[in-house]
Design a protein around this motif. Structure first.
Motif, mmCIF file in Angstrom:
data_model
loop_
_atom_site.group_PDB
_atom_site.id
_atom_site.type_symbol
_atom_site.label_atom_id
_atom_site.label_comp_id
_atom_site.label_asym_id
_atom_site.label_seq_id
_atom_site.Cartn_x
_atom_site.Cartn_y
_atom_site.Cartn_z
ATOM 1 N N UNK A 104 0.849 -1.187 0.000
ATOM 2 C CA UNK A 104 0.000 0.000 0.000
ATOM 3 C C UNK A 104 0.887 1.239 0.000
ATOM 4 N N UNK A 105 0.282 2.384 -0.334
ATOM 5 C CA UNK A 105 1.050 3.621 -0.470
ATOM 6 C C UNK A 105 0.147 4.806 -0.136
ATOM 7 N N UNK A 106 0.759 5.854 0.415
ATOM 8 C CA UNK A 106 0.039 7.106 0.632
ATOM 9 C C UNK A 106 0.953 8.256 0.230
ATOM 10 N N UNK A 107 0.375 9.337 -0.237
ATOM 11 C CA UNK A 107 1.130 10.532 -0.582
ATOM 12 C C UNK A 107 0.960 11.541 0.539
ATOM 13 N N UNK A 108 2.055 12.172 0.934
ATOM 14 C CA UNK A 108 2.021 13.107 2.060
ATOM 15 C C UNK A 108 3.014 14.238 1.804
ATOM 16 N N UNK A 109 2.653 15.440 2.232
ATOM 17 C CA UNK A 109 3.546 16.594 2.084
ATOM 18 C C UNK A 109 3.068 17.717 2.976
ATOM 19 N N UNK A 110 3.949 18.703 3.139
ATOM 20 C CA UNK A 110 3.613 19.917 3.891
ATOM 21 C C UNK A 110 4.136 21.113 3.109
ATOM 22 N N UNK A 111 3.457 22.230 3.244
ATOM 23 C CA UNK A 111 3.935 23.468 2.634
ATOM 24 C C UNK A 111 5.308 23.797 3.210
ATOM 25 N N UNK A 112 6.250 24.065 2.320
ATOM 26 C CA UNK A 112 7.639 24.281 2.737
ATOM 27 C C UNK A 112 8.112 25.637 2.222
ATOM 28 N N UNK A 113 8.683 26.438 3.120
ATOM 29 C CA UNK A 113 9.189 27.759 2.771
ATOM 30 C C UNK A 113 10.699 27.759 2.888
ATOM 31 N N UNK A 114 11.378 28.212 1.837
ATOM 32 C CA UNK A 114 12.831 28.036 1.747
ATOM 33 C C UNK A 114 13.639 29.227 2.233
ATOM 34 N N UNK A 115 13.008 30.339 2.600
ATOM 35 C CA UNK A 115 13.798 31.477 3.055
ATOM 36 C C UNK A 115 14.451 31.160 4.397
ATOM 37 N N UNK A 116 15.711 31.520 4.515
ATOM 38 C CA UNK A 116 16.451 31.212 5.736
ATOM 39 C C UNK A 116 17.308 29.966 5.563
ATOM 40 N N UNK A 117 18.189 29.752 6.549
ATOM 41 C CA UNK A 117 19.122 28.627 6.481
ATOM 42 C C UNK A 117 18.407 27.284 6.575
#
Length: 224
Positions: A104-117
């Motif tokens: 089985x499989x699920x797709x998962x993610x979160x909003x990611x902001x790249x500003x900063x280290x």
């Protein structure tokens, strides 16, 4: 909740590169407890696809220069968000995860902001589990990578985004709804156990107030 979806990632974007777990220890500030979960929970990490201008002909920006697709194979039942967060904070590109295990499989993610280290990562949203051989959809039509990223993230949300609302704004709204759902459940439990009438009246008032706000946060009247 929207219908669960898995995408058919473009063949031109395929990489299929195994990534040693130690890469994340060496390049990220991974707590000892989470390192243990890497060892105990993960069978294999694969950098599966790179969605970029040179692979799918969609231009990126400083905010979304590329989109990476990582496949995380679980040894057991699942992979925790703590592990995904450790990976996300180490890789300075937006990531869409596919967690796989037991056919089985699920797709998962979160909003990611790249500003900063260190990238800032919002709340994770996921599809339900689906059969590993479930039909996959083509990637949605998009003008550029930031647009594609928004659409991919929106497909994971438990409710549609509202007109003029970004995924980050929708995430914040749904996070507030989650918090209120927990508060409503706690108040309902207190109400059932409370023997005093005057206290029951106060608890019912608090419960009604939170339910009104919760309906406002989750009401689809302004959704697309």
């Amino acid at each position: 909740m929207p219908e669960p979806v898995l995408y058919r990632w473009p063949a031109n974007a395929a990489l299929g590169r195994a990534v040693p777990k130690t890469k994340f220890y060496d390049h990220g500030n991974v707590p000892t407890a989470v390192r243990g979960k890497f060892v105990d929970d993960i069978q294999r990490i694969t950098w599966a696809y790179k969605l970029a201008d040179d692979t799918i002909r969609l231009s990126g920006t400083a905010r979304v220069p590329e989109i990476q697709v990582f496949t995380i194979e679980a040894k057991g039942a699942d992979i925790s968000d703590e592990v995904l967060l450790a990976i996300d904070k180490t890789v300075h590109f937006p990531i869409i995860f596919e967690v796989a295990g037991s056919d089985r499989v699920r797709m998962v993610a979160a909003q990611k902001t790249l500003d900063g280290k260190t990238p800032r990562v919002a709340t994770y949203f996921t599809t339900g589990w689906q059969p590993a051989d479930a039909p996959r959809r083509p990637l949605p039509t998009a003008l550029h990578l930031p647009n594609l990223y928004e659409v991919l993230l929106a497909s994971l949300l438990p409710a549609p985004t509202r007109v003029g609302e970004t995924v980050l704004e929708a995430t914040g709204r749904l996070d507030r709804a989650r918090k209120l759902q927990r508060e409503v459940a706690a108040l309902e439990k207190k109400l059932r156990a409370e023997p005093q009438l005057n206290r029951k009246i106060e608890l019912r008032k608090q419960l009604r107030e939170r339910e009104v706000v919760l309906r406002e946060l989750t009401h689809p009247r302004t959704s697309i």
